[in-house]
Design a protein around this motif. Structure first.
Motif, PDB file in Angstrom:
ATOM      1  N   ILE A 103      -2.731   5.770  20.161  1.00  0.00           N
ATOM      2  CA  ILE A 103      -3.957   5.816  19.357  1.00  0.00           C
ATOM      3  C   ILE A 103      -3.865   4.836  18.191  1.00  0.00           C
ATOM      4  CG2 ILE A 103      -5.382   7.277  17.883  1.00  0.00           C
ATOM      5  CD1 ILE A 103      -4.590   9.638  19.666  1.00  0.00           C
ATOM      6  N   VAL A 104      -2.714   4.824  17.515  1.00  0.00           N
ATOM      7  CA  VAL A 104      -2.532   3.905  16.392  1.00  0.00           C
ATOM      8  C   VAL A 104      -2.561   2.460  16.887  1.00  0.00           C
ATOM      9  CG1 VAL A 104      -1.075   3.303  14.435  1.00  0.00           C
ATOM     10  CG2 VAL A 104      -1.172   5.670  15.221  1.00  0.00           C
ATOM     11  N   THR A 105      -1.918   2.202  18.015  1.00  0.00           N
ATOM     12  CA  THR A 105      -1.909   0.858  18.593  1.00  0.00           C
ATOM     13  C   THR A 105      -3.330   0.406  18.929  1.00  0.00           C
ATOM     14  OG1 THR A 105       0.284   1.264  19.525  1.00  0.00           O
ATOM     15  CG2 THR A 105      -0.971  -0.573  20.442  1.00  0.00           C
ATOM     16  N   LEU A 106      -4.126   1.314  19.480  1.00  0.00           N
ATOM     17  CA  LEU A 106      -5.514   0.992  19.816  1.00  0.00           C
ATOM     18  C   LEU A 106      -6.307   0.634  18.564  1.00  0.00           C
ATOM     19  CD1 LEU A 106      -7.741   0.898  22.007  1.00  0.00           C
ATOM     20  CD2 LEU A 106      -8.154   3.324  21.555  1.00  0.00           C
ATOM     21  N   ILE A 107      -6.097   1.363  17.478  1.00  0.00           N
ATOM     22  CA  ILE A 107      -6.807   1.090  16.221  1.00  0.00           C
ATOM     23  C   ILE A 107      -6.438  -0.294  15.698  1.00  0.00           C
ATOM     24  CG2 ILE A 107      -7.001   1.770  13.798  1.00  0.00           C
ATOM     25  CD1 ILE A 107      -6.660   4.686  14.775  1.00  0.00           C
ATOM     26  N   ILE A 108      -5.136  -0.630  15.736  1.00  0.00           N
ATOM     27  CA  ILE A 108      -4.689  -1.946  15.267  1.00  0.00           C
ATOM     28  C   ILE A 108      -5.295  -3.055  16.129  1.00  0.00           C
ATOM     29  CG2 ILE A 108      -2.671  -3.462  15.059  1.00  0.00           C
ATOM     30  CD1 ILE A 108      -1.067  -0.951  14.238  1.00  0.00           C
ATOM     31  N   GLY A 109      -5.326  -2.856  17.441  1.00  0.00           N
ATOM     32  CA  GLY A 109      -5.903  -3.850  18.332  1.00  0.00           C
ATOM     33  C   GLY A 109      -7.381  -4.064  18.073  1.00  0.00           C
ATOM     34  N   LEU A 110      -8.119  -2.982  17.898  1.00  0.00           N
ATOM     35  CA  LEU A 110      -9.559  -3.086  17.639  1.00  0.00           C
ATOM     36  C   LEU A 110      -9.846  -3.750  16.292  1.00  0.00           C
ATOM     37  CD1 LEU A 110     -10.745   0.401  18.965  1.00  0.00           C
ATOM     38  CD2 LEU A 110     -11.242  -1.841  19.978  1.00  0.00           C
ATOM     39  N   THR A 111      -9.030  -3.417  15.276  1.00  0.00           N
ATOM     40  CA  THR A 111      -9.201  -4.033  13.953  1.00  0.00           C
ATOM     41  C   THR A 111      -8.992  -5.539  14.030  1.00  0.00           C
ATOM     42  OG1 THR A 111      -8.448  -2.005  12.866  1.00  0.00           O
ATOM     43  CG2 THR A 111      -8.388  -4.042  11.567  1.00  0.00           C
TER      44      THR A 111
END
Length: 254
Positions: free
Chosen positions: A100-108
């Protein structure tokens, strides 16, 4: 030692590609290493080989972009952030869902690059002053993603590109920060490689492509003007962020 000729064909091409990226842009192409090597070895074996090769490349890259090219005020905050992020990545693995954290960083990161391509590229170049808060955050995010997904480039590149550094300072600073990250990740990968000595020999067989690639990358770096080099950096950043986002999203769906 691997005996399949295809291993050496794919391995040399992959090593050369990663090293050119390191010499020209400070990195960005290592994210392709495991998927490419997975064509000829198991993915975990590919990750071990890439970790060994990238750590070796740093020795040549640091000679091509020495201390004089580093933005030391940025490194003073990025490096503690990186170490903290690697620790957070380890803790996250044990406590919560890292995807989930990785997905947030990727989207940002995708949002950042999309803004630049749509608007920022047309605006006059500006310079973000050294920001301890942003640098610590970028370093921590980078340490986290390099630990959980071997893709630490996007957060640091996002911060350094916004700083408005010269192209050589951007690359030198990027190389310095990831030399530290690769050294911190090397012991566990080396311990895994020692259990499979063939991987050590395989990495050594591919290693001669590393200095050649770094030299070619530096040659390319010197011949690209700053505008074109940063355009290429943003393309690499967008590609890395897209892969990071896709990998995290697919992992969550599975």
């Amino acid at each position: 030692m691997p005996t399949d000729p295809l291993f050496y064909l794919v391995g040399w091409a992959t090593t050369l590609l990663i090293a050119i990226g390191k010499g020209a842009f400070g990195g960005g192409l290592a994210i392709l290493g495991v998927p490419l090597l997975a064509l000829v070895v198991e993915p975990l074996q590919g990750a071990i080989i890439v970790a060994l090769l990238v750590a070796g490349m740093d020795l040549f890259a640091i000679r091509a972009f020495g201390v004089a090219t580093w933005s030391k005020p940025d490194l003073a905050w990025l490096m503690p952030g990186l170490v903290t992020g690697i620790g957070i990545g380890y803790a996250i693995f044990l406590m919560v869902d890292a995807r989930i954290v990785t997905l947030i960083i990727g989207l940002t990161t995708l949002s950042f690059t999309a803004h630049w391509f749509l608007r920022g590229r047309l605006a006059p170049p500006g310079t973000l002053p050294v920001s301890p808060v942003l640098a610590l955050g970028a370093g921590a995010a980078s340490g986290f993603t390099t630990f959980v997904a071997h893709a630490g480039g996007p957060p640091v590149a996002m911060y350094l590109l916004a700083r408005g550094l010269s192209k050589t300072s951007f690359v030198g600073t990027t190389i310095a920060i990831f030399m530290l990250g690769n050294l911190l990740k090397l012991p566990p990968y080396l311990s895994l490689a020692l259990k499979q000595p063939g991987l050590l020999w395989g990495a050594l067989a591919l290693a001669p492509a590393a200095p050649l690639g770094v030299w070619l990358g530096r040659w390319l770096h010197d011949r690209l003007d700053q505008k074109r080099l940063f355009f290429a950096c943003y393309l690499l950043l967008a590609a890395a962020a897209l892969k990071l986002t896709a990998d995290a999203a697919l992992a969550l769906l599975r």
